[in-house]
Design a protein around this motif. Structure first.
Motif, mmCIF file in Angstrom:
data_model
loop_
_atom_site.group_PDB
_atom_site.id
_atom_site.type_symbol
_atom_site.label_atom_id
_atom_site.label_comp_id
_atom_site.label_asym_id
_atom_site.label_seq_id
_atom_site.Cartn_x
_atom_site.Cartn_y
_atom_site.Cartn_z
ATOM 1 N N ALA A 115 0.856 -1.276 0.121
ATOM 2 C CA ALA A 115 -0.053 -0.083 0.220
ATOM 3 C C ALA A 115 0.993 1.034 0.097
ATOM 4 C CB ALA A 115 -1.001 -0.082 1.075
ATOM 5 N N VAL A 116 2.088 1.110 0.847
ATOM 6 C CA VAL A 116 2.882 2.458 0.727
ATOM 7 C C VAL A 116 3.552 2.496 -0.616
ATOM 8 C CG1 VAL A 116 5.127 3.240 1.834
ATOM 9 C CG2 VAL A 116 3.306 2.121 3.115
ATOM 10 N N PHE A 117 3.762 1.429 -1.348
ATOM 11 C CA PHE A 117 4.481 1.688 -2.603
ATOM 12 C C PHE A 117 3.338 2.196 -3.504
ATOM 13 C CE2 PHE A 117 4.110 -0.213 -6.868
ATOM 14 C CZ PHE A 117 5.460 0.246 -7.454
ATOM 15 N N ARG A 118 2.116 1.507 -3.439
ATOM 16 C CA ARG A 118 1.203 2.179 -4.286
ATOM 17 C C ARG A 118 0.987 3.707 -3.993
ATOM 18 N NH1 ARG A 118 -2.151 -2.967 -4.031
ATOM 19 N NH2 ARG A 118 -1.974 -3.603 -6.359
ATOM 20 N N THR A 119 0.858 4.258 -2.952
ATOM 21 C CA THR A 119 0.992 5.657 -2.485
ATOM 22 C C THR A 119 1.820 6.403 -3.059
ATOM 23 O OG1 THR A 119 -0.128 4.967 -0.399
ATOM 24 C CG2 THR A 119 0.423 7.343 -0.589
ATOM 25 N N GLU A 120 3.211 6.111 -2.963
ATOM 26 C CA GLU A 120 4.494 6.811 -3.390
ATOM 27 C C GLU A 120 4.409 6.756 -4.921
ATOM 28 O OE1 GLU A 120 7.203 6.404 0.762
ATOM 29 O OE2 GLU A 120 8.102 5.314 -1.097
ATOM 30 N N ALA A 121 4.081 5.529 -5.534
ATOM 31 C CA ALA A 121 4.256 5.453 -6.853
ATOM 32 C C ALA A 121 3.077 6.173 -7.479
ATOM 33 C CB ALA A 121 3.907 3.838 -7.353
ATOM 34 N N ALA A 122 1.986 6.636 -6.829
ATOM 35 C CA ALA A 122 0.858 7.528 -7.319
ATOM 36 C C ALA A 122 1.725 9.054 -7.315
ATOM 37 C CB ALA A 122 -0.440 7.425 -6.574
ATOM 38 N N GLU A 123 2.283 9.285 -6.595
ATOM 39 C CA GLU A 123 3.109 10.556 -6.422
ATOM 40 C C GLU A 123 3.986 10.401 -7.337
ATOM 41 O OE1 GLU A 123 4.454 11.194 -2.430
ATOM 42 O OE2 GLU A 123 2.623 10.918 -1.274
ATOM 43 N N LEU A 124 4.915 9.679 -7.618
ATOM 44 C CA LEU A 124 5.873 9.640 -8.612
ATOM 45 C C LEU A 124 5.092 9.723 -9.841
ATOM 46 C CD1 LEU A 124 8.382 6.752 -8.232
ATOM 47 C CD2 LEU A 124 8.755 8.965 -8.473
ATOM 48 N N LEU A 125 4.140 9.204 -10.038
ATOM 49 C CA LEU A 125 3.417 9.287 -11.582
ATOM 50 C C LEU A 125 2.888 10.896 -11.705
ATOM 51 C CD1 LEU A 125 1.374 5.968 -11.747
ATOM 52 C CD2 LEU A 125 3.262 6.601 -13.063
ATOM 53 N N GLU A 126 2.462 11.305 -10.520
ATOM 54 C CA GLU A 126 2.122 12.628 -10.619
ATOM 55 C C GLU A 126 3.355 13.548 -11.012
ATOM 56 O OE1 GLU A 126 0.036 14.318 -7.199
ATOM 57 O OE2 GLU A 126 -1.597 12.423 -7.616
ATOM 58 N N GLN A 127 4.281 13.377 -10.390
ATOM 59 C CA GLN A 127 5.756 14.127 -10.682
ATOM 60 C C GLN A 127 6.146 13.928 -12.220
ATOM 61 O OE1 GLN A 127 8.476 13.004 -7.706
ATOM 62 N NE2 GLN A 127 6.885 13.375 -6.122
ATOM 63 N N ILE A 128 6.035 12.436 -12.594
ATOM 64 C CA ILE A 128 6.357 12.226 -13.884
ATOM 65 C C ILE A 128 5.478 13.098 -14.846
ATOM 66 C CG2 ILE A 128 6.547 10.602 -15.768
ATOM 67 C CD1 ILE A 128 7.067 8.699 -13.626
ATOM 68 N N GLU A 129 4.258 12.997 -14.619
ATOM 69 C CA GLU A 129 3.285 13.874 -15.623
ATOM 70 C C GLU A 129 3.740 15.230 -15.677
ATOM 71 O OE1 GLU A 129 -1.170 12.665 -15.716
ATOM 72 O OE2 GLU A 129 -1.292 14.593 -14.791
ATOM 73 N N ALA A 130 3.908 15.805 -14.136
ATOM 74 C CA ALA A 130 4.249 17.238 -14.386
ATOM 75 C C ALA A 130 5.350 17.550 -15.267
ATOM 76 C CB ALA A 130 4.270 17.658 -12.782
#
Lengths: 109, 670
Positions: B8-23
């Motif tokens: 779950a922690v990975f998923r949360t952090e991965a979601a943040e990473l994806l947002e950063q990648i998108e930005a």
């Protein structure tokens, strides 16, 4: 009951020698060294191995050495174990003793 | 004590990473030459791949690897960044999200299609100048690297060997394992890592490329990188600068998302600020529901304190009063601290619109620039969550209906690119979110015609501009001549209205033909606890949000009599309408001899509320109304008072609107 001077049959390690199983392997090897003056380890060709196993064997050598006991591999590292030794930078800068243990160069330890 | 599920922690952090990648991708799309953004996207992809592999998301790791490779080529100058490549990776990023959310799903076919697009984008982008670059032999630097991973690295799933492999890929490499710290077998915890490594690397890559290798395992690791020598005197300046004489340990960062954070650059279109240094190591990630729980507890404490305060006030026991005052002060401070904890910057909310605008521009064939301002403005997290949908509708509407096509804009003498400004600012207990475009503006005649045709207003009704514009928020109302897949069905703006009403907010619309329109949402900063003004009307007690209160006046019987029928008071040369809450609530009681007028406002609109007594300020824990009372517009919620009674909280926006309506009727009646 006295402990034998030399364990004739090599101890065959399980196939999985990764961090997932390494605690159990440690326990086995620790008992073997405690029980025997000399321990020979056999590693299967198709084993799964990672750096935790290399570290374990190094620790086993230290333990055996400090207890005045002997530990060796049945044959030189090959296959996956040799690959991990190479990738992990263990082959670089090996001492003679290391080379003897892992690669059986110039006799056994 | 429970530990968080690492997946779950990975998923949360991965979601943040994806947002950063998108930005990063969206920033890059604006400035394709921005090397920092290329690096940022690469780092994000690299981290995601590594972390995915670490946590068993093999399909994600394998898929991301291709995107990472593509960006590595861009980074190395072999392929230029193009809009096609950015679009391909943006689409791939969406697929990565699916691979994270449903790793067991059947994603193979979709992966193939996206990777084919990616390959096509890379092939199509191949840089003619790359051959020239390849022809020159870059200077190489010898780096001495020493690193040790955290002791629990292996137990946490980190395998050091792939890191060594990656170092080898950077150049000629000599790696020596340092086994001197390995303890004796009897002392060994075999899942701990006691080996460290010394590496000599001769490479043309900069130091950052070496740091990238370790980017997702930097937590608590030791990494020393020393540039020893450059092989050619003509080495590039950037390489020279790498050759620092002393080791530079890389600061450890707390989480992989922080590690992947872009180095600095704000987008050309993004307002400055918000570039605080990363202090991830001082942060603690807390699940949102824990904050909600804590908020509830603080709410209960505030109510209990209120009871204590009432008891103490009535007892005459000075010691009890002193304790009560202390508890009141402490609970107030606790409440304020709690509020701060719940506040999050709107940057997180705004960032998602960059992708939306990018996609809408693609779909509509328009050139659209999104400008964001005030991203550091902080709002209660529950408000942020509920603002997302209304803003999507408003931004979609601006893109689809507000902005003209490039041809229309050229013909109107405007720049080809339409602009949408999304801004946030705080103003007296409210956050004002504004969506402004420089498009054609709202066609008042068409709004009126549509409203008359659908019976919303009588034919020829006299309405102010704001009243007319408010009609666009009526259910089913749309002036769009064409229904597109983006908007025009008339569902959406009523969703905006409903959501903003539920948030106790107000909507203001302004529009200028040919120049664009501006929709401002004024939302309370928090939905949990507010400072209120407790008043009595008849036998009932009510709370008025203090942030809306401008001033309190006394309404003498004479003035009350004088103003009968008119319901206006003169306030510094301006007439302010007022509402007699006693009449509105039909209390059936006689007015107190010295009634009070509480003047409240929303923006420029003011109205007075006549009450019997002003009791005082009150920390108000807002409780939602029951479903039975859901459609009672006058009240926005309820609260429990110190004596256990319930007080209703007045809906300021609704009352001001009612007051203004009353004023309009009276003016119309002459």
């Amino acid at each position: 009951m006295s402990t034998p001077d030399f364990k004739e049959d090599p101890f065959q390690l399980p196939q999985n020698l990764t961090v997932r199983t390494i605690s159990a392997v440690r326990q086995e090897i620790l008992q073997l060294i405690d029980k025997n003056k000399s321990t020979t380890i056999e590693i299967t060709d198709d084993c799964q191995v990672d750096i935790s196993f290399i570290q374990l064997m190094e620790a086993a050598r230290i333990y055996a050495g400090s207890a005045g006991k002997h530990i060796a591999l049945t044959r030189p590292a090959s296959g996956p174990v040799l690959d991990i030794l190479k990738r992990g930078g263990v082959l670089e800068g090996m001492s003679d003793d290391d080379a003897k243990f892992w690669l059986h160069q110039r006799g056994t330890q | 004590m429970s530990f968080p599920d690492p997946i779950a922690v990975f998923r949360t952090e991965a979601a943040e990473l994806l947002e950063q990648i998108e930005a990063g991708l969206l920033d890059l799309n604006v400035n394709l030459g921005d090397k920092d953004q290329v690096d940022a996207v690469f780092r994000g992809l690299h981290t995601l791949k590594g972390s995915g592999a670490m946590f068993g998301f093999d399909a994600l790791a394998a898929f991301t690897h291709h995107c990472e490779t593509a960006f590595d080529r861009v980074r190395k100058g072999e392929v230029p960044a193009t809009q096609e490549l950015v679009t391909a990776v943006l689409e791939a990023k969406d697929h990565m999200r699916a691979l994270i959310e449903t790793p067991a799903g059947d994603h193979e076919a979709a992966s193939e299609v996206l990777l084919a697009n990616l390959r096509a984008a890379v092939e199509g982008a191949k840089n003619p100048g790359a051959a020239q670059t390849a022809g020159t032999v870059p200077a190489k630097t010898l780096f001495k690297i020493r690193f040790s991973l955290p002791q629990n690295a292996m137990a946490n799933g980190t395998n050091p060997l792939p890191l060594l492999d990656e170092l080898r890929e950077l150049g000629e490499c000599k790696i020596v394992a340092d086994r001197s710290a390995i303890p004796s077998l009897d002392l060994l915890t075999p899942t701990d890592l006691h080996i460290s490594w010394d590496v000599e690397l001769l490479t043309a890559q900069p130091r950052s490329a070496i740091e990238d290798v370790f980017i997702f395992v930097m937590d608590e690791m030791q990494l020393d990188i020393t540039a020893v020598e450059a092989t050619a005197p003509a080495a590039r300046a950037s390489v020279k600068s790498e050759a620092a004489p002393s080791p530079q340990p890389v600061a450890a960062t707390q989480d992989m998302a922080a590690a992947a954070r872009a180095p600095t650059p704000a987008s050309a279109l993004t307002a400055p600020a918000d570039t605080k240094p990363n202090k991830a190591s001082e942060n603690v990630r807390v699940p949102a529901e824990k904050l909600d729980e804590l908020m509830d507890r603080v709410g209960e404490l505030v109510i209990a304190q209120s009871r204590l305060s009432q008891l103490a006030g009535g007892s005459g026991d000075l010691q009890l009063r002193a304790v009560s005052e202390d508890v009141e002060r402490l609970s107030g401070e606790l409440r304020d601290t709690m509020m701060v904890l719940r506040m999050v910057p709107v940057a997180h909310l705004f960032s998602r619109f960059r992708r939306l605008v990018h996609d809408l521009a693609h779909e509509t064939g328009k050139t659209i620039e999104l400008i964001t301002e005030g991203e550091s403005t902080e709002v209660d997290k529950s408000v942020i969550e509920r603002l997302a949908d209304p803003l999507v509708h408003l931004v979609r509407n601006s893109c689809d209906h507000g902005l003209e096509t490039p041809e229309e804009r050229r013909a109107a003498g405007k720049p080809e690119a339409g602009r949408i400004l999304l801004s946030a600012r705080q103003q007296a207990g409210e956050v004002i979110i504004t969506i402004k475009d420089d498009g054609r503006g709202i066609n008042k005649d068409r709004v009126r015609a549509k409203a008359e045709a659908s019976g919303l207003i009588p034919s020829g009704a006299s309405l102010t501009d704001n009243e007319l514009y408010q009609l666009i928020f009526q259910p089913g109302f749309s002036t769009a001549q064409q229904v597109t897949n983006l908007s025009g069905r008339g569902v959406g703006m009523d969703v905006v209205k409903r959501t903003i009403d539920a948030l106790r907010g107000t909507i203001n619309v302004a529009s200028h033909p040919g120049q664009g329109s501006e929709i401002s949402l004024a939302i309370p900063l928090t939905l949990a606890i507010i400072d209120g003004l407790l008043v009595r009307v008849g036998a009932g007690r009510y709370v008025i949000p203090l942030s809306a209160v401008e001033e309190c006046l006394e309404l003498s019987i004479e003035e009350d009599m004088r103003s009968r029928g008119r319901s206006f008071i003169s306030l510094r040369d301006s007439l302010v309408p007022f509402l007699r809450l006693r009449d509105l609530f039909r209390t059936g009681t006689k007015p107190d001899p010295f009634q009070k007028v509480v003047v409240i406002s929303t923006g420029a609109e003011r109205v007075g509320l006549v009450v019997d007594q002003i009791i005082g300020d009150h920390q108000t824990v807002i409780k939602a109304m029951s479903k039975l009372h859901h459609d009672v517009a006058t009240f926005s919620g309820a609260t429990i008072l110190g004596d256990g009674d319930v007080a209703l909280i007045l809906d300021v926006g609704h009352l001001v609107a009612e007051g203004q309506q009353q004023e309009a009727h009276l003016r119309a009646a002459g």
